[in-house]
Enzyme design. Structure first.
Site, PDB file in Angstrom:
ATOM      1  N   ARG A  32       4.997   6.074  14.028  1.00 50.17           N
ATOM      2  CA  ARG A  32       4.899   6.622  12.665  1.00 50.17           C
ATOM      3  C   ARG A  32       4.267   8.013  12.661  1.00 50.17           C
ATOM      4  O   ARG A  32       3.238   8.224  13.297  1.00 50.17           O
ATOM      5  CB  ARG A  32       4.070   5.695  11.766  1.00 50.17           C
ATOM      6  N   ASP A  92       0.565   4.858   2.059  1.00 50.90           N
ATOM      7  CA  ASP A  92      -0.192   5.291   3.241  1.00 50.90           C
ATOM      8  C   ASP A  92      -1.261   6.321   2.884  1.00 50.90           C
ATOM      9  O   ASP A  92      -0.995   7.309   2.183  1.00 50.90           O
ATOM     10  CB  ASP A  92       0.752   5.879   4.301  1.00 50.90           C
ATOM     11  N   HIS A 102       0.826  -1.208   0.000  1.00 53.57           N
ATOM     12  CA  HIS A 102       0.000   0.000   0.000  1.00 53.57           C
ATOM     13  C   HIS A 102       0.856   1.252   0.000  1.00 53.57           C
ATOM     14  O   HIS A 102       2.063   1.223   0.282  1.00 53.57           O
ATOM     15  CB  HIS A 102      -0.923   0.022   1.227  1.00 53.57           C
TER      16      HIS A 102
HETATM   17  C1  SIN Z   1       3.229   0.776   7.643  1.00 52.48           C
HETATM   18  O1  SIN Z   1       2.573   0.267   6.740  1.00 52.48           O
HETATM   19  O2  SIN Z   1       3.283   1.997   7.810  1.00 52.48           O
HETATM   20  C2  SIN Z   1       3.989  -0.129   8.621  1.00 52.48           C
HETATM   21  C3  SIN Z   1       5.216  -0.699   8.037  1.00 52.48           C
HETATM   22  C4  SIN Z   1       5.942  -1.574   9.042  1.00 52.48           C
HETATM   23  O3  SIN Z   1       5.436  -1.824  10.135  1.00 52.48           O
HETATM   24  O4  SIN Z   1       7.035  -2.038   8.723  1.00 52.48           O
END
Ligand code: SIN
Length: 297
Positions: A288, A120, A118
């Site tokens: 994040r 984000d 994906h």
């Molecule tokens: C994400 O899709 O932002 C998470 C990626 C991850 O946990 O490595």
């Protein structure tokens, strides 16, 4: 010097950092840059340029606080607050917790973020410019993240797929693959009516022009893209299946093997990504931030 003068008046001196490209289709590591200090304009311009050139930067050894991660992320644009409010860091809602840790029977973050390819927040009218993911706790085995260049994917599309995507739009939906499913013994939370209202499906062009580099890239992904507009359902399903397979070909991929205190900053306008997972008994905990981008053109 007062705190105000330190943050608003003092010209921060340049840091002697190095940008070292990976031997991969994308990405570079940034060494000897301390993001706990605000960057001066010259250093920021170098980082910005490197991010555009490589699509992904790994800032090594970042022992930074949530506030410092937020402040650095904000240099690139406003931050987006994730719809799963229960997984936002207390006191810092700009930080979304990705974690497989369960405390008192409750998950403290989203355990299975990224198990499908994906970009984000492609399900928003204004999808993300880029995300910064800071390692807090890493498992001993696994936990890698894969990144695939969608600009290379676009440039190498077979003729029939190029024709199928040119000038077309597709629908993206947060709920496309969101299920109350059990992941490593933990159930995904059921979305409330308010959360569902926040994530109405949107339409985007299937090919987008990068707003800063002008390079074209494929803009569909298996997690959120549900169907192509203006063609029969079975045809849409067939084309999307071919596009999803093409978009994650090994020659477009950089595999990130996390080191302690890595912070990875990727360009959601140019890449898709996938979390490969780790043994469920090993703890993986990440913070994040997600920077808002512009409407895809
Ligand atoms: C994400 O899709 O932002 C998470 C990626 C991850 O946990 O490595």
């Amino acid at each position: 010097m007062s705190a105000y003068a330190q943050t608003h008046l003092a010209p921060y001196s340049s840091q002697a950092f190095e940008v070292r490209p990976f031997d991969a289709p994308l990405g570079a590591e940034v060494l000897n840059l301390d993001l706990s200090q605000p960057l001066n304009d010259e250093d920021f311009a170098r980082v910005h340029r490197a991010h555009l050139d490589h699509g992904l930067l790994v800032f090594r050894d970042q022992r930074i606080t949530p506030q410092q991660q937020i402040a650095f992320s904000r240099r690139f644009g406003p931050l987006q607050i994730h719809v799963l409010k229960q997984f936002l860091l207390s006191g810092h809602p700009e930080i979304f917790i990705i974690s497989n840790i369960v405390e008192n029977g409750q998950p403290i973050g989203l355990a299975d973020a990224g198990k499908y390819w994906h970009s984000d927040l492609s399900y928003k009218e204004l999808p993300s410019l880029g995300s910064m993911l800071l390692a807090q706790e890493l498992p001993e085995e696994g936990g890698d993240t894969l990144f695939a260049s969608q600009q290379l994917a676009y440039e190498t599309l077979p003729a029939h797929l190029r024709q199928a995507v040119e000038g077309r739009r597709a629908v993206h939906s947060y709920t496309a693959r969101y299920r109350d499913e059990v992941f490593s013994g933990v159930r995904r939370p059921t979305l409330t009516a308010a959360q569902l209202a926040e994530v109405q499906a949107v339409e985007h062009p299937m090919v987008r022009i990068h707003p800063e580099t002008g390079r074209k890239g494929l803009f569909v992904n298996e997690n959120f893209t549900t169907h192509i507009l203006g063609i029969p359902e079975d045809e849409s399903r067939q084309i999307l299946a071919e596009l999803f397979a093409h978009s994650a070909r090994p020659e477009f991929i950089y595999r990130h093997q996390w080191q302690p205190h890595d912070m990875v900053f990727w360009d959601n306008r140019a890449l898709i990504h996938l979390a490969t997972g780790c043994p469920s008994h090993q703890r993986r905990h990440m913070h994040r931030t997600t920077i808002q981008g512009s409407a895809p053109l």
